[in-house]
Enzyme design. Sequence first.
Site, PDB file in Angstrom:
ATOM      1  N   CYS A  10       0.833  -1.205   0.000  1.00  0.00           N
ATOM      2  CA  CYS A  10       0.000   0.000   0.000  1.00  0.00           C
ATOM      3  C   CYS A  10       0.870   1.259   0.000  1.00  0.00           C
ATOM      4  O   CYS A  10       0.560   2.224  -0.697  1.00  0.00           O
ATOM      5  CB  CYS A  10      -0.935   0.017   1.205  1.00  0.00           C
ATOM      6  SG  CYS A  10      -2.153  -1.311   1.190  1.00  0.00           S
ATOM      7  N   THR A  11       1.951   1.234   0.748  1.00  0.00           N
ATOM      8  CA  THR A  11       2.847   2.379   0.800  1.00  0.00           C
ATOM      9  C   THR A  11       3.466   2.627  -0.573  1.00  0.00           C
ATOM     10  O   THR A  11       3.490   3.765  -1.059  1.00  0.00           O
ATOM     11  CB  THR A  11       3.937   2.160   1.869  1.00  0.00           C
ATOM     12  OG1 THR A  11       3.291   2.009   3.147  1.00  0.00           O
ATOM     13  CG2 THR A  11       4.901   3.335   1.927  1.00  0.00           C
TER      14      THR A  11
END
Length: 151
Positions: free
Chosen positions: A45-46
């Site tokens: 996600c990052t």
Amino acid sequence: MSLSVGEAAPDFDLPGTGGRSYTLAEFAGKSVVLVFYPGDDTPVCTKQLNSYNDGLEQFANLDAQVLAISAQDVTSHEGFAGKHGFAFPLLADVDKSVAGTYGTLGPLGFPRRSVFIIDGDGIVRYAHRAIAGLTYRPVSELVDELEKLPS
């Protein structure tokens, strides 16, 4: 429910970063890249949200607004966005109702990594729901899809 290309995108009203709530309706007339992601401060996600942040100028050149939604609360989102300098809102869908409406919940109730492109008239023009969620749609693919939309 599973939302399909060509259908009207359901509106929502969610709290988000920046100390306010966001609705889909407020972006009428411009394209929206609606990103559902599993969780703040997780590796994939990052990487995904940083890539979209790095590509914001490309989205802006096509008059497209990026909105990212996950089930964490606004406090978590504020920390995540602040740490990485995200210049687009992160919205808190803590009860996963919006994820459910868009058909992004997996069999165990966890949101799948998904991206929808919604045109200025509120119609879904692109939908991708990941099965495993270990990869994400690159900026180049999303820009290509946005470029296909009528001006």
